[in-house]
Design a protein around this motif. Structure first.
Motif, PDB file in Angstrom:
ATOM      1  N   ARG A   2       0.862  -1.189   0.000  1.00 36.37           N
ATOM      2  CA  ARG A   2       0.000   0.000   0.000  1.00 36.37           C
ATOM      3  C   ARG A   2       0.897   1.236   0.000  1.00 36.37           C
ATOM      4  N   PHE A   4       1.666   5.562  -0.886  1.00 37.31           N
ATOM      5  CA  PHE A   4       1.181   6.925  -1.169  1.00 37.31           C
ATOM      6  C   PHE A   4       2.352   7.879  -1.200  1.00 37.31           C
ATOM      7  N   ARG A  31      -9.783   8.614  17.061  1.00 33.47           N
ATOM      8  CA  ARG A  31      -8.453   8.020  16.903  1.00 33.47           C
ATOM      9  C   ARG A  31      -7.497   9.124  16.439  1.00 33.47           C
ATOM     10  N   HIS A  39       1.372  14.373   7.703  1.00 26.67           N
ATOM     11  CA  HIS A  39       1.883  14.549   6.335  1.00 26.67           C
ATOM     12  C   HIS A  39       0.783  15.147   5.472  1.00 26.67           C
ATOM     13  N   THR A  41      -0.858  14.307   1.965  1.00 24.84           N
ATOM     14  CA  THR A  41      -0.916  13.350   0.842  1.00 24.84           C
ATOM     15  C   THR A  41      -1.087  14.094  -0.487  1.00 24.84           C
ATOM     16  N   PHE A  44      -2.553   9.143  -3.657  1.00 26.28           N
ATOM     17  CA  PHE A  44      -2.730   7.856  -2.990  1.00 26.28           C
ATOM     18  C   PHE A  44      -2.776   6.770  -4.049  1.00 26.28           C
ATOM     19  N   ASP A 117      -6.342   7.086  -7.082  1.00 25.73           N
ATOM     20  CA  ASP A 117      -7.490   7.866  -6.647  1.00 25.73           C
ATOM     21  C   ASP A 117      -7.502   9.254  -7.278  1.00 25.73           C
ATOM     22  N   LYS A 119      -9.660  11.708  -6.662  1.00 28.58           N
ATOM     23  CA  LYS A 119     -10.339  12.764  -5.905  1.00 28.58           C
ATOM     24  C   LYS A 119      -9.546  14.057  -6.069  1.00 28.58           C
ATOM     25  N   ARG A 129      -8.990  10.392  13.045  1.00 23.03           N
ATOM     26  CA  ARG A 129      -9.947   9.596  12.279  1.00 23.03           C
ATOM     27  C   ARG A 129     -11.036   9.135  13.239  1.00 23.03           C
ATOM     28  N   SER A 156       2.505   2.273   3.420  1.00 23.22           N
ATOM     29  CA  SER A 156       1.590   2.327   4.561  1.00 23.22           C
ATOM     30  C   SER A 156       1.316   0.914   5.041  1.00 23.22           C
ATOM     31  N   LEU A 158      -0.746  -1.186   7.501  1.00 24.50           N
ATOM     32  CA  LEU A 158      -1.931  -1.100   8.362  1.00 24.50           C
ATOM     33  C   LEU A 158      -2.161  -2.390   9.145  1.00 24.50           C
ATOM     34  N   PRO A 163      -1.395   2.738  12.146  1.00 26.26           N
ATOM     35  CA  PRO A 163      -0.760   2.778  10.833  1.00 26.26           C
ATOM     36  C   PRO A 163       0.717   3.139  10.977  1.00 26.26           C
ATOM     37  N   TYR A 165       3.922   4.398   8.604  1.00 25.28           N
ATOM     38  CA  TYR A 165       4.309   4.887   7.286  1.00 25.28           C
ATOM     39  C   TYR A 165       5.830   4.784   7.170  1.00 25.28           C
TER      40      TYR A 165
HETATM   41  P1  ATP Z   1      -6.333   3.955   8.333  1.00 29.37           P
HETATM   42  O1  ATP Z   1      -6.793   3.697   6.921  1.00 29.37           O
HETATM   43  O2  ATP Z   1      -6.060   2.710   9.115  1.00 29.37           O
HETATM   44  O3  ATP Z   1      -7.187   4.921   9.051  1.00 29.37           O
HETATM   45  P2  ATP Z   1      -4.434   5.800   7.204  1.00 29.37           P
HETATM   46  O4  ATP Z   1      -5.634   6.387   6.497  1.00 29.37           O
HETATM   47  O5  ATP Z   1      -3.545   6.711   7.934  1.00 29.37           O
HETATM   48  O6  ATP Z   1      -4.883   4.673   8.202  1.00 29.37           O
HETATM   49  P3  ATP Z   1      -3.866   4.749   4.637  1.00 29.37           P
HETATM   50  O7  ATP Z   1      -5.306   4.406   4.462  1.00 29.37           O
HETATM   51  O8  ATP Z   1      -2.848   3.800   4.131  1.00 29.37           O
HETATM   52  O9  ATP Z   1      -3.535   5.022   6.146  1.00 29.37           O
HETATM   53  O10 ATP Z   1      -3.650   6.165   3.933  1.00 29.37           O
HETATM   54  C1  ATP Z   1      -2.371   6.739   3.754  1.00 29.37           C
HETATM   55  C2  ATP Z   1      -2.566   8.175   3.336  1.00 29.37           C
HETATM   56  O11 ATP Z   1      -3.288   8.221   2.101  1.00 29.37           O
HETATM   57  C3  ATP Z   1      -3.406   9.007   4.311  1.00 29.37           C
HETATM   58  O12 ATP Z   1      -2.980  10.361   4.225  1.00 29.37           O
HETATM   59  C4  ATP Z   1      -4.788   8.894   3.765  1.00 29.37           C
HETATM   60  O13 ATP Z   1      -5.585   9.999   4.104  1.00 29.37           O
HETATM   61  C5  ATP Z   1      -4.535   8.874   2.270  1.00 29.37           C
HETATM   62  N1  ATP Z   1      -5.574   8.100   1.591  1.00 29.37           N
HETATM   63  C6  ATP Z   1      -6.014   6.876   1.918  1.00 29.37           C
HETATM   64  N2  ATP Z   1      -6.945   6.445   1.082  1.00 29.37           N
HETATM   65  C7  ATP Z   1      -7.142   7.444   0.182  1.00 29.37           C
HETATM   66  C8  ATP Z   1      -7.973   7.607  -0.945  1.00 29.37           C
HETATM   67  N3  ATP Z   1      -8.842   6.680  -1.337  1.00 29.37           N
HETATM   68  N4  ATP Z   1      -7.874   8.771  -1.623  1.00 29.37           N
HETATM   69  C9  ATP Z   1      -7.016   9.718  -1.260  1.00 29.37           C
HETATM   70  N5  ATP Z   1      -6.194   9.626  -0.203  1.00 29.37           N
HETATM   71  C10 ATP Z   1      -6.250   8.511   0.506  1.00 29.37           C
END
Ligand code: ATP
Ligand code: MG
Length: 178
Positions: A2, A4, A31, A39, A41, A44, A117, A119, A129, A156, A158, A163, A165
Protein backbone atom coordinates in the motif's frame (compact mmCIF):
# COMPACT_ATOMS: atom_id res chain seq x y z
CA UNK A 1 2.22 -2.88 -1.04
CA UNK A 2 0.00 0.00 0.00
CA UNK A 3 1.72 3.18 -1.20
CA UNK A 4 1.18 6.92 -1.17
CA UNK A 5 3.18 10.03 -2.00
CA UNK A 6 3.17 12.90 0.49
CA UNK A 7 4.80 16.25 1.09
CA UNK A 8 6.55 16.23 4.43
CA UNK A 9 6.07 18.95 7.02
CA UNK A 10 8.84 21.11 8.43
CA UNK A 11 9.45 20.60 12.14
CA UNK A 12 7.90 23.90 13.22
CA UNK A 13 4.61 23.06 11.49
CA UNK A 14 4.65 19.53 12.85
CA UNK A 15 4.95 21.08 16.32
CA UNK A 16 2.13 23.55 15.64
CA UNK A 17 -0.09 20.70 14.43
CA UNK A 18 0.81 18.64 17.50
CA UNK A 19 -0.36 21.57 19.60
CA UNK A 20 -3.67 21.72 17.71
CA UNK A 21 -3.99 17.97 18.28
CA UNK A 22 -3.31 18.42 22.01
CA UNK A 23 -6.04 21.09 22.20
CA UNK A 24 -8.46 18.70 20.51
CA UNK A 25 -7.78 15.97 23.05
CA UNK A 26 -9.87 17.63 25.69
CA UNK A 27 -12.77 18.17 23.30
CA UNK A 28 -13.08 15.37 20.74
CA UNK A 29 -13.13 11.58 21.04
CA UNK A 30 -11.68 9.47 18.26
CA UNK A 31 -8.45 8.02 16.90
CA UNK A 32 -5.58 10.51 16.96
CA UNK A 33 -2.83 10.48 14.35
CA UNK A 34 0.63 10.42 16.00
CA UNK A 35 2.40 13.76 15.35
CA UNK A 36 5.40 12.03 13.77
CA UNK A 37 2.99 10.62 11.16
CA UNK A 38 1.55 14.00 10.09
CA UNK A 39 1.88 14.55 6.33
CA UNK A 40 0.15 16.06 3.30
CA UNK A 41 -0.92 13.35 0.84
CA UNK A 42 -0.32 14.34 -2.78
CA UNK A 43 -1.31 11.06 -4.45
CA UNK A 44 -2.73 7.86 -2.99
CA UNK A 45 -1.71 4.80 -5.03
CA UNK A 46 -3.17 1.98 -2.94
CA UNK A 47 -1.96 -1.57 -3.62
CA UNK A 48 0.99 -1.58 -6.01
CA UNK A 49 3.46 -4.30 -6.94
CA UNK A 50 6.84 -3.71 -5.22
CA UNK A 51 8.53 -3.96 -8.63
CA UNK A 52 6.94 -0.62 -9.56
CA UNK A 53 8.58 1.36 -6.74
CA UNK A 54 11.40 2.63 -8.97
CA UNK A 55 8.92 4.00 -11.51
CA UNK A 56 7.04 5.85 -8.77
CA UNK A 57 10.30 7.19 -7.32
CA UNK A 58 11.19 8.45 -10.79
CA UNK A 59 7.85 10.22 -11.17
CA UNK A 60 8.41 11.89 -7.79
CA UNK A 61 11.96 12.94 -8.72
CA UNK A 62 10.91 14.40 -12.06
CA UNK A 63 7.98 16.32 -10.56
CA UNK A 64 10.17 17.72 -7.77
CA UNK A 65 12.78 18.99 -10.23
CA UNK A 66 10.24 21.56 -11.41
CA UNK A 67 9.71 23.11 -7.97
CA UNK A 68 11.64 25.19 -5.54
CA UNK A 69 10.91 24.87 -1.82
CA UNK A 70 7.90 27.02 -0.88
CA UNK A 71 6.17 28.41 2.15
CA UNK A 72 2.78 27.26 3.41
CA UNK A 73 0.62 28.46 6.28
CA UNK A 74 -1.71 26.45 8.50
CA UNK A 75 -5.40 27.33 8.29
CA UNK A 76 -8.70 26.34 9.87
CA UNK A 77 -9.95 22.93 10.94
CA UNK A 78 -12.23 20.98 8.63
CA UNK A 79 -13.66 17.50 8.27
CA UNK A 80 -14.61 14.82 5.77
CA UNK A 81 -17.38 12.29 6.29
CA UNK A 82 -20.22 12.03 8.74
CA UNK A 83 -20.15 14.07 11.92
CA UNK A 84 -20.31 11.06 14.24
CA UNK A 85 -17.24 9.45 12.66
CA UNK A 86 -15.32 12.09 10.76
CA UNK A 87 -11.83 12.55 9.44
CA UNK A 88 -10.75 15.77 11.16
CA UNK A 89 -7.97 17.82 9.60
CA UNK A 90 -6.24 21.15 9.68
CA UNK A 91 -6.19 22.85 6.29
CA UNK A 92 -3.67 25.16 4.74
CA UNK A 93 -4.52 28.85 4.49
CA UNK A 94 -1.58 29.56 2.26
CA UNK A 95 -0.85 26.61 -0.02
CA UNK A 96 2.20 27.82 -1.93
CA UNK A 97 2.90 25.52 -4.89
CA UNK A 98 1.30 22.50 -3.22
CA UNK A 99 -1.66 22.11 -5.67
CA UNK A 100 0.70 22.38 -8.65
CA UNK A 101 3.12 19.92 -7.05
CA UNK A 102 0.29 17.44 -6.47
CA UNK A 103 -0.88 17.86 -10.07
CA UNK A 104 2.63 17.29 -11.38
CA UNK A 105 3.19 14.15 -9.27
CA UNK A 106 -0.20 12.76 -10.35
CA UNK A 107 0.48 13.52 -14.01
CA UNK A 108 3.89 11.80 -13.80
CA UNK A 109 2.27 8.74 -12.25
CA UNK A 110 -0.47 8.71 -14.84
CA UNK A 111 2.00 8.84 -17.74
CA UNK A 112 3.82 5.87 -16.16
CA UNK A 113 0.62 3.88 -16.25
CA UNK A 114 -0.54 4.22 -12.64
CA UNK A 115 -4.16 4.30 -11.90
CA UNK A 116 -4.88 6.02 -8.62
CA UNK A 117 -7.49 7.87 -6.65
CA UNK A 118 -8.66 10.84 -8.69
CA UNK A 119 -10.34 12.76 -5.91
CA UNK A 120 -9.49 16.41 -6.43
CA UNK A 121 -6.60 17.63 -4.35
CA UNK A 122 -7.39 19.24 -1.01
CA UNK A 123 -4.41 20.49 0.98
CA UNK A 124 -4.82 19.22 4.52
CA UNK A 125 -3.14 17.38 7.37
CA UNK A 126 -5.27 14.69 9.00
CA UNK A 127 -5.20 14.94 12.80
CA UNK A 128 -7.92 12.43 13.73
CA UNK A 129 -9.95 9.60 12.28
CA UNK A 130 -13.34 8.42 13.53
CA UNK A 131 -13.72 11.75 15.31
CA UNK A 132 -17.02 12.32 17.08
CA UNK A 133 -17.96 15.90 16.18
CA UNK A 134 -21.57 15.71 17.38
CA UNK A 135 -21.02 17.39 20.73
CA UNK A 136 -19.35 20.65 21.64
CA UNK A 137 -17.31 23.22 19.80
CA UNK A 138 -13.86 22.70 18.36
CA UNK A 139 -10.90 24.60 19.82
CA UNK A 140 -9.01 27.18 17.81
CA UNK A 141 -6.17 25.53 15.87
CA UNK A 142 -2.58 26.66 16.26
CA UNK A 143 -1.32 28.49 13.20
CA UNK A 144 2.12 28.92 11.72
CA UNK A 145 4.09 29.20 8.52
CA UNK A 146 6.88 26.96 7.31
CA UNK A 147 8.79 25.74 4.29
CA UNK A 148 7.89 22.56 2.39
CA UNK A 149 11.03 21.11 0.82
CA UNK A 150 10.61 17.34 0.55
CA UNK A 151 8.30 14.81 -1.01
CA UNK A 152 8.37 11.16 0.02
CA UNK A 153 6.99 7.89 -1.28
CA UNK A 154 5.63 6.00 1.74
CA UNK A 155 4.67 2.42 2.32
CA UNK A 156 1.59 2.33 4.56
CA UNK A 157 1.51 -0.70 6.85
CA UNK A 158 -1.93 -1.10 8.36
CA UNK A 159 -1.34 -4.56 9.86
CA UNK A 160 -0.59 -3.35 13.39
CA UNK A 161 -2.61 -1.44 15.99
CA UNK A 162 -1.56 1.90 14.44
CA UNK A 163 -0.76 2.78 10.83
CA UNK A 164 2.99 2.81 10.20
CA UNK A 165 4.31 4.89 7.29
CA UNK A 166 7.71 3.72 6.09
CA UNK A 167 9.63 6.15 3.82
CA UNK A 168 10.87 4.40 0.66
CA UNK A 169 12.19 7.31 -1.39
CA UNK A 170 12.53 11.07 -0.82
CA UNK A 171 13.05 13.89 -3.33
CA UNK A 172 14.18 17.32 -2.14
CA UNK A 173 12.85 20.48 -3.75
CA UNK A 174 15.57 22.92 -4.75
CA UNK A 175 16.33 25.62 -2.19
CA UNK A 176 14.85 29.02 -2.86
CA UNK A 177 17.13 31.81 -3.97
CA UNK A 178 17.20 34.49 -1.32
P1 ATP B 1 -6.33 3.95 8.33
O1 ATP B 1 -6.79 3.70 6.92
O2 ATP B 1 -6.06 2.71 9.12
O3 ATP B 1 -7.19 4.92 9.05
P2 ATP B 1 -4.43 5.80 7.20
O4 ATP B 1 -5.63 6.39 6.50
O5 ATP B 1 -3.54 6.71 7.93
O6 ATP B 1 -4.88 4.67 8.20
P3 ATP B 1 -3.87 4.75 4.64
O7 ATP B 1 -5.31 4.41 4.46
O8 ATP B 1 -2.85 3.80 4.13
O9 ATP B 1 -3.53 5.02 6.15
O10 ATP B 1 -3.65 6.17 3.93
C1 ATP B 1 -2.37 6.74 3.75
C2 ATP B 1 -2.57 8.17 3.34
O11 ATP B 1 -3.29 8.22 2.10
C3 ATP B 1 -3.41 9.01 4.31
O12 ATP B 1 -2.98 10.36 4.23
C4 ATP B 1 -4.79 8.89 3.76
O13 ATP B 1 -5.58 10.00 4.10
C5 ATP B 1 -4.54 8.87 2.27
N1 ATP B 1 -5.57 8.10 1.59
C6 ATP B 1 -6.01 6.88 1.92
N2 ATP B 1 -6.94 6.45 1.08
C7 ATP B 1 -7.14 7.44 0.18
C8 ATP B 1 -7.97 7.61 -0.95
N3 ATP B 1 -8.84 6.68 -1.34
N4 ATP B 1 -7.87 8.77 -1.62
C9 ATP B 1 -7.02 9.72 -1.26
N5 ATP B 1 -6.19 9.63 -0.20
C10 ATP B 1 -6.25 8.51 0.51
MG1 MG C 1 -7.07 5.26 5.39
Amino acid sequence: MRLFVAAELPENLQEALAETSARLRGAVKGRYVAPDSFHMTLAFLGEVDAGRIDAIADAVDVACQEFAAFEVGLGPLGSFGKRSSATLWQGLGEQGALPELAASVREGLRTRGFDFDEKSFKAHVTLMRKADLTSGALPMPTTGRGVVDRVTLFHSDLSGPRPVYEPLHTAELSQRES
